[in-house]
Design an enzyme around this catalytic site. Structure first.
Site, short mmCIF file in Angstrom:
data_model
loop_
_atom_site.label_atom_id
_atom_site.label_comp_id
_atom_site.label_asym_id
_atom_site.label_seq_id
_atom_site.Cartn_x
_atom_site.Cartn_y
_atom_site.Cartn_z
N ASP B 23 0.85 -1.20 0.00
CA ASP B 23 0.00 0.00 0.00
C ASP B 23 0.88 1.24 0.00
O ASP B 23 1.80 1.35 0.82
CB ASP B 23 -0.85 0.05 1.29
CG ASP B 23 -2.11 -0.78 1.19
OD1 ASP B 23 -2.27 -1.50 0.18
OD2 ASP B 23 -2.93 -0.73 2.13
N LYS B 80 -8.04 0.69 -5.11
CA LYS B 80 -9.22 0.13 -4.47
C LYS B 80 -10.49 0.87 -4.89
O LYS B 80 -10.47 2.09 -5.03
CB LYS B 80 -9.10 0.25 -2.95
CG LYS B 80 -8.07 -0.68 -2.33
CD LYS B 80 -8.12 -0.55 -0.81
CE LYS B 80 -6.93 -1.19 -0.13
NZ LYS B 80 -6.91 -2.65 -0.25
N ARG B 164 -6.50 -20.58 6.91
CA ARG B 164 -6.72 -21.95 7.43
C ARG B 164 -8.13 -22.44 7.08
O ARG B 164 -8.33 -23.61 6.79
CB ARG B 164 -6.52 -21.98 8.95
CG ARG B 164 -5.06 -21.99 9.34
CD ARG B 164 -4.86 -22.69 10.68
NE ARG B 164 -3.47 -22.68 11.10
CZ ARG B 164 -2.60 -23.63 10.77
NH1 ARG B 164 -2.96 -24.64 10.02
NH2 ARG B 164 -1.35 -23.54 11.18
N GLY B 213 -3.27 -7.25 8.10
CA GLY B 213 -2.60 -7.39 9.40
C GLY B 213 -1.16 -7.87 9.31
O GLY B 213 -0.52 -8.11 10.34
N GLY B 234 -0.29 -3.71 3.92
CA GLY B 234 -0.98 -2.43 3.88
C GLY B 234 -0.28 -1.42 4.75
O GLY B 234 0.77 -0.86 4.40
N SER B 235 -0.82 -1.23 5.95
CA SER B 235 -0.27 -0.24 6.86
C SER B 235 1.09 -0.66 7.42
O SER B 235 1.84 0.18 7.90
CB SER B 235 -1.25 -0.05 8.02
OG SER B 235 -2.58 -0.07 7.55
#
Lengths: 252, 293
Positions: B23, B80, B164, B213, B234-235
């Site tokens: 990102d 996005k 999973r 995450g 991302g972040s």
């Protein structure tokens, strides 16, 4: 194609490696498997042992260049090239191998061609086509161009294998093959057969270009989710046929 | 999108395998990402951590910003759009970038319908929490899937759960006799033909990345070892103390995800990771992964 259906290797000795840092590695391994050529992913300096040839696959050339440099794999490739290991770069791989890169510093510089990155535009300009290359196949070869670069010119000692309009799509020197398209994304084995021969293998099979049993998901047999970790040690080497006979292939 | 165009779009995703998509919110960050070895950048105005903090409606980014990033880098550019907002998608397609992410990180524009992605020539990547969601998006024309994770938290637990879950459902499908597939497809809201395809392939029929995450080289390698084809960060990069160093480290760990010595090397001396969030501390209505269906 199940493991049992994979053809045994026809040529004795050596293997073809596929540089496994990023990009479409499984696709090339699948094609080589179809020709019965022993093949393995190459990630570390020691994986180069016993290689007759190395394919630099499609992917992102800036990412691949960065990883080659960080882990000193670039030096190993250059050394192996001088020892006689044949190289083939598809798309990003061709960018890495070029001696001259429009507006940028070149990377490995092992074939005298000038390449322009992103020669066609964005993904909306990616396209499929076909061409006749009598030297490789009696029937037209399907070609897939994904955000492809363009080869603008070739220097001395480099032969043009395919010219299309204002650009060159495939070229070769005695030690290096480059294609700006992706034979590994098509049912054609012609380029893989041609490269295997360049490496001293004698893959059999008819001279027509198409393997009717290939489809666009064929690579996934090497990237399945299984109860065993599908990527545990040497998963691909186990799947692909290999005859551990390290005679030097002819021509090296 | 005709069948050949769709194939080319799936194949671009194949070229991204083993790579990291980052990102970025401006030209400078895009150049740092490219230099670090990102295989693509996701151009957006605010990273998910800021969207989460600021609240309000999160929309498609200013096309001028996306265009500037496109001009600055040679790697693929993604952007996005809101779930169901097909006009935002038309705008991004007209901008001629490389991929659209129909993303739950932005505020959904439609609570019933995702975008009919078959109407577009540009490829789409969509998020999924389980096999059913992934295959419904593929049926709508997505050329690539990613886990949803819980974006902007720096907490990988949801991405792990989603991966999973998908793997477990794929294994169930592969192991079951064919006559049970109908019921399984019905129970999970899966198009029957796609269920058969997954059963035959033993994996999703398109490239599947991890997202949501991921903040450390170890997180990236964890998702790769769980069977993802690549990762989105991302972040995690530009909210950390040393973005360029961390970006390079995550690229290394993703390429050598199965090599603990190399992941160790990549994990050394990175400075502070982005501050993380406990999923249970987030009010339920602020969870992003539940958007879309």
């Amino acid at each position: 194609m199940s493991r049992a259906e994979l053809k045994p290797p026809i040529a004795a000795g050596g293997m073809i490696g596929v540089l496994d840092l990023q990009g479409d590695v499984c696709e090339h391994l699948d094609h080589l498997g179809r020709l019965g050529v022993a093949a393995r992913p190459v990630k570390q300096a020691e994986d180069f042992e016993g290689l007759a040839g190395l394919i630099l696959p499609g992917g992102e050339s800036t990412c691949l260049a960065r990883l080659l440099q960080i882990f000193d794999i670039d030096k190993v490739i250059i050394r192996k090239f001088h020892e006689g290991v044949k190289l083939w770069g598809t798309c990003a791989g061709a960018i890495l191998l070029a001696k001259s890169l429009t507006g940028e510093t070149p990377h490995l510089g092992l074939i005298d061609i000038e390449v322009e990155r992103n020669g066609f535009g964005s993904q909306l300009d990616s396209f499929a086509s076909e061409a006749s290359i009598p030297k490789l196949s009696q029937t037209p070869i399907p070609l897939t161009f994904i955000r492809a670069p363009k080869i603008l010119s070739v220097g001395e000692g480099v032969d043009v294998l395919l010219r299309m309009g204002d650009f060159i799509a495939a070229a070769e020197s005695p030690g290096v093959l480059v294609t700006i398209f992706h034979p590994e994304l098509t049912p054609s084995l012609a380029f893989h057969r041609y490269f295997a021969r360049k490496c001293g293998f004698r893959p059999g099979g008819e001279e027509t270009a198409i393997d009717p049993s290939w489809d666009k998901t064929s690579w996934m047999r090497l990237a399945r989710i299984t109860p065993m970790d599908r990527r545990s040690a040497e998963p691909l080497a186990k799947v692909l046929p290999q005859e551990m006979d390290h005679e030097t292939p002819e021509g090296i | 999108m005709d069948a050949k165009r769709y194939e080319l779009n799936v194949q671009l995703a194949q070229m991204l395998k083993g790579g990291v998509i980052m990102d970025v919110t401006n030209v400078e960050q895009a150049k740092i990402a490219e230099e670090a070895g990102a295989v693509a950048v996701m151009a957006l105005e605010r990273v998910p951590a800021d969207i989460r903090k600021d609240g309000g409606v999160a929309r498609m980014s200013d096309p001028a910003m996306i265009a500037a990033i496109k001009k600055a880098v040679s790697i693929p550019v993604m952007a996005k759009v809101r779930i169901g907002h097909f006009v935002e998608a038309q705008i991004i397609e007209a901008l001629k970038i490389d991929y659209i992410d129909e993303s739950e990180v932005l505020t959904p524009a439609d609570e019933e319908c995702h975008i009919d992605k078959t109407k577009f020539a540009i490829p789409f990547v969509c998020g999924a929490r389980n096999l059913g969601e992934a295959l419904r998006r593929i049926a709508e024309g997505a050329a690539m899937i990613r886990t949803k994770g819980e974006a902007g938290t720096g907490n990988v637990v949801e991405a792990v759960r989603h991966m999973r879950t998908m793997n477990r459902e794929i294994r169930q499908l592969v192991a079951m006799p064919v006559e049970e597939v109908t019921g399984f497809a019905k129970a999970n809201g899966i198009p029957y033909e796609l269920a058969l395809k997954v059963r035959e392939l033993g994996r999703l029929p398109v490239v599947n990345f991890a997202a949501g995450g991921i903040a450390t080289p170890a997180d990236a390698a964890l998702m790769m070892q769980l069977g993802c084809d690549g990762v989105f960060v991302g972040s995690g990069i530009f909210k950390s103390a040393t973005p360029a160093v961390r970006a390079r480290a995550i690229v290394k760990a993703t390429a050598y995800f199965n090599d603990p010595a190399k992941i160790l090397e990549a994990s050394m001396g990175l400075g502070e990771a982005m501050p993380g969030l406990e999923i249970s501390a987030i009010p339920k209505e602020q969870l992003l992964a539940g958007r879309g269906w």
